[in-house]
Design an enzyme around this catalytic site. Structure first.
Site, mmCIF file in Angstrom:
data_model
loop_
_atom_site.group_PDB
_atom_site.id
_atom_site.type_symbol
_atom_site.label_atom_id
_atom_site.label_comp_id
_atom_site.label_asym_id
_atom_site.label_seq_id
_atom_site.Cartn_x
_atom_site.Cartn_y
_atom_site.Cartn_z
ATOM 1 N N LYS A 22 -5.954 -12.947 -1.688
ATOM 2 C CA LYS A 22 -6.787 -13.274 -0.506
ATOM 3 C C LYS A 22 -6.634 -12.172 0.546
ATOM 4 O O LYS A 22 -7.625 -11.697 1.103
ATOM 5 C CB LYS A 22 -6.326 -14.598 0.093
ATOM 6 C CG LYS A 22 -6.826 -14.838 1.518
ATOM 7 C CD LYS A 22 -6.371 -16.135 2.100
ATOM 8 C CE LYS A 22 -5.047 -16.070 2.796
ATOM 9 N NZ LYS A 22 -5.076 -15.568 4.171
ATOM 10 N N ASN A 23 -5.402 -11.740 0.794
ATOM 11 C CA ASN A 23 -5.143 -10.808 1.898
ATOM 12 C C ASN A 23 -5.531 -9.374 1.573
ATOM 13 O O ASN A 23 -5.396 -8.494 2.415
ATOM 14 C CB ASN A 23 -3.685 -10.906 2.354
ATOM 15 C CG ASN A 23 -3.429 -12.246 3.018
ATOM 16 O OD1 ASN A 23 -4.374 -12.967 3.363
ATOM 17 N ND2 ASN A 23 -2.170 -12.607 3.158
ATOM 18 N N CYS A 116 -3.844 -19.568 15.797
ATOM 19 C CA CYS A 116 -3.971 -20.255 14.517
ATOM 20 C C CYS A 116 -2.747 -21.151 14.422
ATOM 21 O O CYS A 116 -1.937 -21.227 15.334
ATOM 22 C CB CYS A 116 -4.055 -19.263 13.370
ATOM 23 S SG CYS A 116 -2.453 -18.649 12.919
ATOM 24 N N ARG A 121 -2.212 -15.512 17.980
ATOM 25 C CA ARG A 121 -2.340 -14.347 17.091
ATOM 26 C C ARG A 121 -2.870 -13.195 17.961
ATOM 27 O O ARG A 121 -4.057 -12.934 17.994
ATOM 28 C CB ARG A 121 -3.263 -14.656 15.917
ATOM 29 C CG ARG A 121 -2.694 -15.734 14.998
ATOM 30 C CD ARG A 121 -1.506 -15.242 14.152
ATOM 31 N NE ARG A 121 -1.913 -14.386 13.056
ATOM 32 C CZ ARG A 121 -2.280 -14.849 11.857
ATOM 33 N NH1 ARG A 121 -2.346 -16.139 11.660
ATOM 34 N NH2 ARG A 121 -2.616 -14.021 10.908
ATOM 35 N N ASP A 306 4.879 -15.013 4.189
ATOM 36 C CA ASP A 306 3.985 -15.960 3.514
ATOM 37 C C ASP A 306 4.656 -16.656 2.335
ATOM 38 O O ASP A 306 4.263 -17.746 1.939
ATOM 39 C CB ASP A 306 2.729 -15.253 2.993
ATOM 40 C CG ASP A 306 1.893 -14.707 4.118
ATOM 41 O OD1 ASP A 306 1.009 -13.883 3.853
ATOM 42 O OD2 ASP A 306 2.152 -15.100 5.269
ATOM 43 N N ARG A 398 -7.912 -22.529 1.801
ATOM 44 C CA ARG A 398 -8.188 -21.197 2.384
ATOM 45 C C ARG A 398 -7.576 -20.108 1.508
ATOM 46 O O ARG A 398 -8.069 -18.985 1.448
ATOM 47 C CB ARG A 398 -7.592 -21.087 3.789
ATOM 48 C CG ARG A 398 -8.326 -21.832 4.875
ATOM 49 C CD ARG A 398 -7.699 -21.517 6.218
ATOM 50 N NE ARG A 398 -7.423 -20.097 6.320
ATOM 51 C CZ ARG A 398 -6.304 -19.591 6.879
ATOM 52 N NH1 ARG A 398 -5.396 -20.390 7.372
ATOM 53 N NH2 ARG A 398 -6.124 -18.285 6.935
HETATM 54 C C1 EPZ Z 1 -1.602 -10.575 7.695
HETATM 55 O O1 EPZ Z 1 -1.831 -11.204 8.939
HETATM 56 C C2 EPZ Z 1 -1.842 -11.660 6.663
HETATM 57 N N1 EPZ Z 1 -3.227 -12.134 6.761
HETATM 58 C C3 EPZ Z 1 -0.865 -12.815 6.911
HETATM 59 O O2 EPZ Z 1 -1.080 -13.778 5.878
HETATM 60 C C4 EPZ Z 1 0.553 -12.280 6.791
HETATM 61 O O3 EPZ Z 1 1.467 -13.310 7.071
HETATM 62 C C5 EPZ Z 1 0.747 -11.140 7.801
HETATM 63 O O4 EPZ Z 1 -0.248 -10.119 7.571
HETATM 64 C C6 EPZ Z 1 2.119 -10.501 7.685
HETATM 65 O O5 EPZ Z 1 2.290 -9.997 6.403
HETATM 66 C C7 EPZ Z 1 -4.203 -11.380 6.196
HETATM 67 O O6 EPZ Z 1 -3.963 -10.334 5.659
HETATM 68 C C8 EPZ Z 1 -5.590 -11.937 6.275
HETATM 69 P P1 EPZ Z 1 0.247 -8.878 11.430
HETATM 70 P P2 EPZ Z 1 -1.922 -10.299 10.286
HETATM 71 O O7 EPZ Z 1 -0.798 -8.258 12.275
HETATM 72 O O8 EPZ Z 1 -2.629 -9.034 9.996
HETATM 73 C C9 EPZ Z 1 2.063 -9.723 15.715
HETATM 74 C C10 EPZ Z 1 -1.455 -15.936 4.998
HETATM 75 O O9 EPZ Z 1 -0.800 -16.982 4.990
HETATM 76 N N2 EPZ Z 1 0.912 -8.948 16.225
HETATM 77 O O10 EPZ Z 1 1.074 -8.021 10.534
HETATM 78 O O11 EPZ Z 1 -2.443 -11.175 11.374
HETATM 79 C C11 EPZ Z 1 1.603 -11.081 15.183
HETATM 80 O O12 EPZ Z 1 1.533 -12.008 16.261
HETATM 81 C C12 EPZ Z 1 -1.528 -15.092 6.253
HETATM 82 O O13 EPZ Z 1 -2.065 -15.466 4.004
HETATM 83 C C13 EPZ Z 1 0.873 -8.607 17.573
HETATM 84 O O14 EPZ Z 1 1.777 -8.942 18.337
HETATM 85 O O15 EPZ Z 1 -0.376 -10.016 10.526
HETATM 86 C C14 EPZ Z 1 2.682 -11.445 14.219
HETATM 87 O O16 EPZ Z 1 3.778 -11.988 14.935
HETATM 88 C C15 EPZ Z 1 -0.719 -15.691 7.387
HETATM 89 N N3 EPZ Z 1 -0.191 -7.913 18.058
HETATM 90 C C16 EPZ Z 1 3.103 -10.085 13.649
HETATM 91 O O17 EPZ Z 1 2.605 -9.089 14.557
HETATM 92 C C17 EPZ Z 1 -1.227 -7.519 17.248
HETATM 93 O O18 EPZ Z 1 -2.183 -6.855 17.744
HETATM 94 C C18 EPZ Z 1 2.530 -9.832 12.259
HETATM 95 O O19 EPZ Z 1 1.163 -9.773 12.394
HETATM 96 C C19 EPZ Z 1 -1.179 -7.878 15.876
HETATM 97 C C20 EPZ Z 1 -0.101 -8.581 15.390
#
Ligand code: EPZ
Length: 417
Positions: A22-23, A116, A121, A306, A398
């Protein structure tokens, strides 16, 4: 709303093939916007989040259709650059469309993605990166209005945190930008490499995906390609955790064990027998699991957040405790209260969970709180004595394709009602 009804106690035994990730599929679908014609994504999972992404593409003017596990997207004729609120809200990760829409059209109007189930987020890293590339962004009335009055230009960007989504957005915005973009402290997840492979297949110039520094040289135009989405390492981890929790034995095919090293080491440490071939993993557990002294979720190649919920659930049945520290999302533990209804003995304090031995789970009525928390409840229900009902399973749909069908094949007594 449909529910899952599970009569636990059957061992999870058999062989199953993992679906596409998915990701990876979601950023790849966004990337098709940058191509001037028809792209094909094979091994694309049939999930509600993928459906939502296809709806966004169609709304923007692309023509999308699914043929079995392949999705065909023709982006020759993109007329819009605005995603309406209701479409943005259908899928949390729709923010990854921002970079692609700006890359294709020079501007974008999207609603600020809501929080979410995992907590706020934030998208500050996405915004600050795009601004460095010449995007003017105003946020008002819940909308982000983005314009690149002088076009997108390459920039030397250092991410404060190796955010997966921010890394993807910068790549998507930079492949057609003027000049070179460097991403420092980039995310290194396999999904980043998969996105780069697709774009390189379309003619993009990207070096270093999978490392912490990625170089992109903008080109004037991208062609199209056919691409196979990498297998879903988190879905695979969920199947393995269900087999371990029910003292079963499973072969998960169509996977990339090298994407799962930190996950597999936890299964081995808990006492499971794990053997890997090039594209399959065999796991067997025929005794009581051992707890793992400490698990910390980290960015790739560390233990992925995850995979936490299903594996923490399996360890709640172990005979010795596990200390689990969640370092990525603020409230990833919401599902634990539901797990306790099934008999789990877990104490949480902030981002730390102490998992004591539950001896056994007993069935109960539960509710999925989020995607991976819902999957954790399925793992617990499969191992529980008696019947468990799980509602709000739209969360699970999802990210898991026909989850009840998968576990039925593996010997579970599970129905969608
Ligand atoms: C991706 O989310 C995945 N989703 C998530 O999978 C996964 O848990 C995550 O990466 C970490 O591996 C998809 O790929 C669609 P991040 P993403 O930006 O991109 C903080 C699932 O269950 N952050 O690496 O949103 C954020 O709050 C989902 O399949 C900021 O602070 O993850 C989080 O604490 C859940 N500012 C951390 O970084 C930003 O601008 C990781 O977020 C962006 C992120």
């Amino acid at each position: 709303m449909s529910n899952l009804l599970i009569n636990g106690g059957n061992k999870i035994v058999g062989s199953i093939t993992a679906h596409g990730a998915k990701n990876s599929a979601l950023p790849l679908l966004a990337a098709t916007l940058l191509c001037g014609g028809q792209s094909v994504l094979h091994n694309c999972p049939d999930l509600s989040d993928v459906d939502a992404a296809m709806k966004i593409l169609s709304y923007l003017g692309a023509r999308c259709k699914r043929e079995g596990s392949s999705v065909i997207v023709d982006s020759s004729n993109i007329q819009k650059n605005e995603i309406p609120d209701e479409l943005m809200r259908e899928m949390r990760s729709s923010i990854v469309f921002l970079g692609a829409i700006i890359g294709r059209t020079g501007g974008a109007v999207v609603s600020s993605p809501g929080g979410c189930e995992l907590g706020p987020r934030p998208i500050d890293l996405h915004i600050s990166s795009l601004k460095q590339m010449g995007v003017v962004i105003t946020e008002d009335y819940g909308y982000l209005r983005c314009e690149a009055p002088f076009g997108l230009k390459g920039a030397d960007i250092t991410l404060q945190f190796p955010s997966v989504g921010a890394t993807e957005n910068i790549i998507l915005a930079s492949v057609l930008a003027k000049g070179e973009t460097i991403i420092r402290n980039a995310a290194k997840e396999p999904e980043i490499i998969d996105l780069a492979d697709f774009l390189i297949g379309c003619g993009a110039k990207i070096r270093g995906a999978g490392n912490d520094t990625i170089h992109i040289n903008g080109v004037n135009w991208l062609g199209t390609t056919e691409h196979y989405v990498i297998p879903d390492r988190i879905e695979a981890a969920t199947f393995l955790a269900a087999a371990a929790a029910t003292k079963g034995k499973i072969e998960v095919k169509g996977v990339r064990p090298e994407h799962m090293r930190s996950i597999l080491s936890v299964f081995k440490e808990s006492g499971c027998q794990v053997t890997c071939k090039k594209d399959s993993i065999y796991l067997e557990n025929n005794h009581e699991l051992r707890g793992v002294p400490m698990i910390k979720t980290l960015v790739y190649p560390g233990f992925p957040t995850d995979a936490g919920p299903p594996i923490l659930t399996m360890l709640a049945l172990a005979k010795t405790p596990t200390l689990f520290i969640e370092n990525i999302f603020e409230n990833r533990f919401r599902y634990i209260d539901e797990l306790k209804r099934l008999g789990a003995k877990i104490r949480t304090h902030g981002n730390v969970a102490l998992i004591d031995s539950a001896q056994k789970f007993t069935g109960a009525n539960t509710s999925a709180t989020d995607l991976r928390g819902g999957a954790a409840l399925v793992v617990a229900a499969l191992a529980a004595e008696g019947q468990t009902k799980i509602d709000n399973i739209y969360h699970i749909d999802r990210g898991y394709e026909k989850i009840e069908r998968c576990f039925e094949i593996l010997g579970a007594d599970i129905k969608r009602i």
